[in-house]
Motif scaffolding. Structure first.
Motif, PDB file in Angstrom:
ATOM      1  N   GLU A 144     -16.499  -2.233   7.073  1.00  0.00           N
ATOM      2  CA  GLU A 144     -15.136  -1.682   7.732  1.00  0.00           C
ATOM      3  C   GLU A 144     -13.641  -2.034   6.645  1.00  0.00           C
ATOM      4  O   GLU A 144     -12.794  -1.268   5.978  1.00  0.00           O
ATOM      5  N   ASN A 145     -13.312  -3.441   5.895  1.00  0.00           N
ATOM      6  CA  ASN A 145     -12.728  -4.301   5.772  1.00  0.00           C
ATOM      7  C   ASN A 145     -12.350  -3.343   4.254  1.00  0.00           C
ATOM      8  O   ASN A 145     -11.203  -2.896   4.009  1.00  0.00           O
ATOM      9  N   THR A 146     -13.281  -2.716   3.522  1.00  0.00           N
ATOM     10  CA  THR A 146     -13.121  -2.068   2.068  1.00  0.00           C
ATOM     11  C   THR A 146     -12.543  -0.890   2.379  1.00  0.00           C
ATOM     12  O   THR A 146     -11.759  -0.653   1.230  1.00  0.00           O
ATOM     13  N   GLU A 147     -12.910   0.207   3.084  1.00  0.00           N
ATOM     14  CA  GLU A 147     -12.123   1.258   3.335  1.00  0.00           C
ATOM     15  C   GLU A 147     -10.888   0.986   4.138  1.00  0.00           C
ATOM     16  O   GLU A 147     -10.137   1.686   3.249  1.00  0.00           O
ATOM     17  N   ASP A 148     -10.701  -0.317   4.520  1.00  0.00           N
ATOM     18  CA  ASP A 148      -9.176  -0.295   4.752  1.00  0.00           C
ATOM     19  C   ASP A 148      -8.422  -0.845   3.525  1.00  0.00           C
ATOM     20  O   ASP A 148      -7.627  -0.055   3.484  1.00  0.00           O
ATOM     21  N   ILE A 149      -9.229  -1.181   2.721  1.00  0.00           N
ATOM     22  CA  ILE A 149      -8.229  -2.015   1.822  1.00  0.00           C
ATOM     23  C   ILE A 149      -7.724  -0.850   0.582  1.00  0.00           C
ATOM     24  O   ILE A 149      -6.791  -0.264   0.433  1.00  0.00           O
ATOM     25  N   GLU A 150      -8.971   0.545   0.614  1.00  0.00           N
ATOM     26  CA  GLU A 150      -8.668   1.151  -0.114  1.00  0.00           C
ATOM     27  C   GLU A 150      -7.337   2.775   0.559  1.00  0.00           C
ATOM     28  O   GLU A 150      -6.575   2.895  -0.204  1.00  0.00           O
ATOM     29  N   GLU A 151      -7.850   2.653   1.248  1.00  0.00           N
ATOM     30  CA  GLU A 151      -6.793   3.610   2.746  1.00  0.00           C
ATOM     31  C   GLU A 151      -4.879   2.666   1.840  1.00  0.00           C
ATOM     32  O   GLU A 151      -4.273   3.838   1.926  1.00  0.00           O
ATOM     33  N   VAL A 152      -5.091   1.444   2.409  1.00  0.00           N
ATOM     34  CA  VAL A 152      -3.677   0.497   1.946  1.00  0.00           C
ATOM     35  C   VAL A 152      -3.582   0.560   0.717  1.00  0.00           C
ATOM     36  O   VAL A 152      -2.157   0.702  -0.310  1.00  0.00           O
ATOM     37  N   GLU A 153      -4.335   0.477  -0.539  1.00  0.00           N
ATOM     38  CA  GLU A 153      -3.890   0.987  -2.038  1.00  0.00           C
ATOM     39  C   GLU A 153      -3.577   2.580  -2.165  1.00  0.00           C
ATOM     40  O   GLU A 153      -2.265   2.399  -3.241  1.00  0.00           O
ATOM     41  N   GLN A 154      -4.265   3.108  -1.727  1.00  0.00           N
ATOM     42  CA  GLN A 154      -3.844   4.647  -1.224  1.00  0.00           C
ATOM     43  C   GLN A 154      -2.233   4.779  -0.979  1.00  0.00           C
ATOM     44  O   GLN A 154      -1.920   5.551  -1.984  1.00  0.00           O
ATOM     45  N   HIS A 155      -2.289   4.081   0.367  1.00  0.00           N
ATOM     46  CA  HIS A 155      -0.639   4.821   0.212  1.00  0.00           C
ATOM     47  C   HIS A 155       0.405   4.075  -0.141  1.00  0.00           C
ATOM     48  O   HIS A 155       1.733   4.853  -0.703  1.00  0.00           O
ATOM     49  N   ILE A 156       0.180   2.795  -1.197  1.00  0.00           N
ATOM     50  CA  ILE A 156       0.748   1.882  -2.021  1.00  0.00           C
ATOM     51  C   ILE A 156       1.037   2.813  -3.126  1.00  0.00           C
ATOM     52  O   ILE A 156       2.841   3.677  -3.401  1.00  0.00           O
ATOM     53  N   GLN A 157      -0.189   3.539  -3.748  1.00  0.00           N
ATOM     54  CA  GLN A 157       0.634   4.179  -5.372  1.00  0.00           C
ATOM     55  C   GLN A 157       1.243   5.273  -4.647  1.00  0.00           C
ATOM     56  O   GLN A 157       2.109   5.991  -5.583  1.00  0.00           O
ATOM     57  N   THR A 158       1.023   6.267  -3.763  1.00  0.00           N
ATOM     58  CA  THR A 158       2.246   7.309  -2.594  1.00  0.00           C
ATOM     59  C   THR A 158       3.133   7.096  -2.880  1.00  0.00           C
ATOM     60  O   THR A 158       4.102   7.971  -3.246  1.00  0.00           O
ATOM     61  N   ILE A 159       3.742   5.995  -2.572  1.00  0.00           N
ATOM     62  CA  ILE A 159       4.796   5.972  -2.097  1.00  0.00           C
ATOM     63  C   ILE A 159       5.786   5.358  -3.884  1.00  0.00           C
ATOM     64  O   ILE A 159       7.059   5.556  -3.951  1.00  0.00           O
ATOM     65  N   LYS A 160       5.343   4.421  -4.471  1.00  0.00           N
ATOM     66  CA  LYS A 160       5.597   4.150  -5.614  1.00  0.00           C
ATOM     67  C   LYS A 160       5.206   5.280  -6.544  1.00  0.00           C
ATOM     68  O   LYS A 160       5.901   5.319  -7.594  1.00  0.00           O
ATOM     69  N   SER A 161       4.946   6.019  -6.105  1.00  0.00           N
ATOM     70  CA  SER A 161       4.815   7.527  -7.065  1.00  0.00           C
ATOM     71  C   SER A 161       5.790   8.391  -7.449  1.00  0.00           C
ATOM     72  O   SER A 161       6.606   9.287  -8.767  1.00  0.00           O
ATOM     73  N   LYS A 162       7.157   7.797  -5.711  1.00  0.00           N
ATOM     74  CA  LYS A 162       8.112   8.287  -5.460  1.00  0.00           C
ATOM     75  C   LYS A 162       9.051   8.025  -6.171  1.00  0.00           C
ATOM     76  O   LYS A 162       9.913   9.146  -7.225  1.00  0.00           O
ATOM     77  N   SER A 163       9.009   6.638  -6.838  1.00  0.00           N
ATOM     78  CA  SER A 163       9.959   6.133  -8.254  1.00  0.00           C
ATOM     79  C   SER A 163       9.694   5.803  -9.740  1.00  0.00           C
ATOM     80  O   SER A 163      10.005   5.024 -10.016  1.00  0.00           O
ATOM     81  N   LYS A 164       8.430   6.895  -9.976  1.00  0.00           N
ATOM     82  CA  LYS A 164       8.110   7.283 -10.681  1.00  0.00           C
ATOM     83  C   LYS A 164       9.236   7.747 -12.152  1.00  0.00           C
ATOM     84  O   LYS A 164       8.983   7.541 -13.300  1.00  0.00           O
ATOM     85  N   ASP A 165       9.915   8.561 -12.243  1.00  0.00           N
ATOM     86  CA  ASP A 165      10.825   8.701 -12.994  1.00  0.00           C
ATOM     87  C   ASP A 165      12.188   8.644 -12.851  1.00  0.00           C
ATOM     88  O   ASP A 165      13.124   8.436 -13.292  1.00  0.00           O
ATOM     89  N   GLY A 166      12.241   7.162 -12.310  1.00  0.00           N
ATOM     90  CA  GLY A 166      13.382   6.238 -11.969  1.00  0.00           C
ATOM     91  C   GLY A 166      14.346   5.911 -11.071  1.00  0.00           C
ATOM     92  O   GLY A 166      15.217   5.263 -11.156  1.00  0.00           O
ATOM     93  N   ARG A 167      14.306   6.786 -10.292  1.00  0.00           N
ATOM     94  CA  ARG A 167      14.797   6.597  -8.720  1.00  0.00           C
ATOM     95  C   ARG A 167      14.742   5.707  -8.213  1.00  0.00           C
ATOM     96  O   ARG A 167      13.519   5.335  -7.914  1.00  0.00           O
ATOM     97  N   PRO A 168      15.549   4.952  -7.309  1.00  0.00           N
ATOM     98  CA  PRO A 168      15.366   4.305  -6.561  1.00  0.00           C
ATOM     99  C   PRO A 168      14.861   5.317  -5.080  1.00  0.00           C
ATOM    100  O   PRO A 168      14.714   5.728  -4.614  1.00  0.00           O
ATOM    101  N   LEU A 169      14.347   3.974  -4.484  1.00  0.00           N
ATOM    102  CA  LEU A 169      13.063   4.456  -3.546  1.00  0.00           C
ATOM    103  C   LEU A 169      14.420   3.965  -2.294  1.00  0.00           C
ATOM    104  O   LEU A 169      15.254   3.483  -1.908  1.00  0.00           O
ATOM    105  N   PRO A 170      13.961   4.991  -1.381  1.00  0.00           N
ATOM    106  CA  PRO A 170      14.944   5.202  -0.178  1.00  0.00           C
ATOM    107  C   PRO A 170      14.142   3.518   0.339  1.00  0.00           C
ATOM    108  O   PRO A 170      13.303   3.521   0.500  1.00  0.00           O
ATOM    109  N   ALA A 171      15.616   3.415   1.710  1.00  0.00           N
ATOM    110  CA  ALA A 171      15.442   1.869   2.278  1.00  0.00           C
ATOM    111  C   ALA A 171      14.052   2.141   3.151  1.00  0.00           C
ATOM    112  O   ALA A 171      13.357   1.114   3.811  1.00  0.00           O
ATOM    113  N   ARG A 172      13.718   3.578   3.989  1.00  0.00           N
ATOM    114  CA  ARG A 172      12.945   3.330   4.723  1.00  0.00           C
ATOM    115  C   ARG A 172      11.319   3.611   3.991  1.00  0.00           C
ATOM    116  O   ARG A 172      10.178   3.172   4.364  1.00  0.00           O
TER     117      ARG A 172
END
Length: 543
Positions: free
Chosen positions: A238-266
């Motif tokens: 179960e913990n491994t599945e949670d890690i994969e899910e959280v890593e996916q959320h982190i990658q999704t958020i980081k992908s928003k700033s690939k073009d150099g735009r700053p991330l919103p505060a939220r």
């Protein structure tokens, strides 16, 4: 014959002291293992460790004094109601005084620990958390806060010393005569009333702790042993599945700033939360991997049937305790003189299981003392279990968690102080279950039979033994010293009576909650708000 009886009594006394010495060593060994098992390896301190071990040992020794007190008053008499040859008036008085001095000593040490030693060590280490403070500043600050506890202790002793247990017969007494009467009362009791009032005040706090922790522990400990913990392999999956899910959320958020735009505060706040969550999950992964491959875990798995047996045994003891307490309290509600007398009764009008069991066990020495000792030890161990499960709270604020190998020194000091207070309440709980037994043990006294026999030379009325009760002559039955401490003030007895009802209610609530809860995690509470987690090598947390 007298010399032979005295020699036998001396031999039995030596054996008794040897047993007591072995018991003392066993208690000290248990306290050392228990404290070392739960204290944090990173924050362990010599002074706090010694304080915790000593306080826990005092709690266990004090709890063991009740069966000793009952045994001594019972041992002075034969089953036919006569005193033994060596138990003359002087010897009986010496034994009573020895037990009384034992209570004086242990209760005085408890007052010292609760009001002086433990507060000083606690505030000393609270100041030690601040790196800018020196040793002298730590000691001065700790002494300043400890002084407040000392003042409270002094006030309790003074109030207990000058609250008269009787009132002057002359209503027209002058103020000086009333003051003189107070001092005469104090002198005649040799300080017993002062100490009894202070201990009874602490026992009220112990009653609240017992209602909170012991009542819940009585239901949680047996059911946790029966249900066991979750599988380490399943939790790791179960913990491994949670890690994969959280890593996916982190990658999704980081992908928003690939073009150099700053991330919103939220998104920044969400990213920070996910990264914290990922660190906790990876820490859980290391702990779960260690536990899954541990030999201790495999050994505990082999002992699983034994844990189930122990769980069933503990729940049966809890039911015996709770049913007996309910019937005893119901008896007081129906047959006592009411709140003005503290709901005190000197016999049992409604039979309860424990009251029926103890007279049967008295016929085979020492089964009755073994049962009382089991109940007292069970009371203490379930209190420990309740504190571990609930943690230490101040109203709605969690102060500390009790975790194996990760408990801070301050939390251990709180744990030992709570156990000291609960032990004080244990004696009254046992008295509530079997009042006549706690007062007189297995003593009998002689009464004249209604049957008259003719022995040719004249009529003879034989004497028959009867169990000691409130109607027995004072010179025929010896009251335990425990009873003297319990019933000096009626208003404390009334408070304990209502506390017993609250204890029963909390036990039922805890039983329902424990039945509804699922199995505990094998790593017992690794989460985001656990401030006691370290990145050191994990240890096995399963029970």
């Amino acid at each position: 014959m007298a010399a032979v009886g005295a020699g036998a009594a001396s031999a039995e006394l030596v054996i008794g002291w040897c047993i007591f010495g072995l018991l003392l060593l066993a208690i000290l060994a248990f306290c050392w293992i228990y404290v070392r098992k739960y204290q944090s390896q990173r924050e362990s301190e010599v002074v706090s460790t010694i304080t915790a071990i000593f306080s826990l040992a005092i709690a266990l020794i004090t709890s063991a004094l009740l069966p000793v007190d009952i045994f001594l008053v019972s041992y002075m008499k034969n089953q036919n109601g006569t005193f033994k040859d060596w138990a003359n008036a002087n010897v009986s008085r010496q034994i009573e005084d020895t037990v009384l001095y034992g209570y004086y000593t242990l209760y005085s040490v408890i007052l010292f620990c609760v009001f002086l030693w433990i507060p000083f060590v606690y505030f000393y280490y609270e100041e030690k958390d601040d790196d800018d403070t020196g040793k002298c500043t730590q000691i001065k600050t700790a002494l300043k806060y400890t002084l407040g506890f000392a003042v409270i202790c002094a006030l309790l002793l003074l109030v207990g010393a000058f609250v008269p247990l009787n009132v002057p017969n002359n209503k027209n007494s002058t103020e000086w005569e009333k003051v003189k009467f107070l001092f005469e009362e104090l002198g005649s009791s040799h300080g017993l009333a002062a100490l009894s009032f202070s201990i009874s005040s602490l026992t009220l706090i112990g009653m609240l702790a017992a209602i909170t922790y012991t009542a819940y522990g009585m239901s949680a400990l047996p059911l946790n042993l029966i249900k066991g913990t979750r599988s380490a392999a399943y939790e790791r999956l179960e913990n491994t599945e949670d890690i994969e899910e959280v890593e996916q959320h982190i990658q999704t958020i980081k992908s928003k700033s690939k073009d150099g735009r700053p991330l919103p505060a939220r998104d920044k706040r969400a990213l920070k939360q996910f990264e914290e969550r990922l660190r906790t999950l990876r820490k859980r992964e290391r702990h779960l991997e260690f536990i899954e491959n541990s030999c201790w875990t495999k050994f505990c798995g082999a002992l699983r049937p034994l844990k189930i047996i122990w769980g069933i045994f503990f729940i049966l003891v809890a039911l015996l305790f709770v049913i007996s307490l309910f019937l005893s309290n119901l008896d007081k509600a129906l047959h006592s003189a009411g709140i003005d007398s503290g709901f005190i009764i000197f016999g049992a009008n409604l039979s309860n299981p424990l009251n029926m069991l103890l007279p049967l066990l008295q016929t085979v020495f020492p089964l009755d003392y073994i049962l009382i000792t089991i109940i007292i030890m069970y009371f203490i161990f379930t209190s420990m279990a309740g504190i571990r499960n609930i943690g230490i709270w101040f109203f709605w604020i969690r102060l500390y968690k009790i975790r194996r190998g990760r408990t801070r020194p301050q939390a251990l000091l709180f744990l030992c102080m709570i156990l000291l207070l609960i032990v004080l309440h244990t004696s009254y709980m046992i008295y509530s279950l079997a009042p006549q037994y706690v007062m007189y043990g297995s003593q009998n006294y002689l009464i004249e039979s209604n049957i008259t026999y003719d022995y040719h030379k004249g009529n003879s009325t034989p004497s028959v033994p009867k169990r000691c009760d409130a109607d027995a002559p004072e010179d025929q039955c010896t009251v335990t010293r425990t009873y003297l401490f319990l019933h000096k003030f009626w208003f404390f007895s009334a408070a304990y009576y209502f506390g017993n009802w609250a204890f029963l209610v909390v036990f039922l609530i805890g039983l329902i909650v424990s039945c509804c809860k699922g199995k505990k995690s094998v790593i017992e509470g690794i989460d985001e708000d656990d401030s006691d987690i370290s990145d050191d090598e994990p240890s096995v947390y399963s029970i």
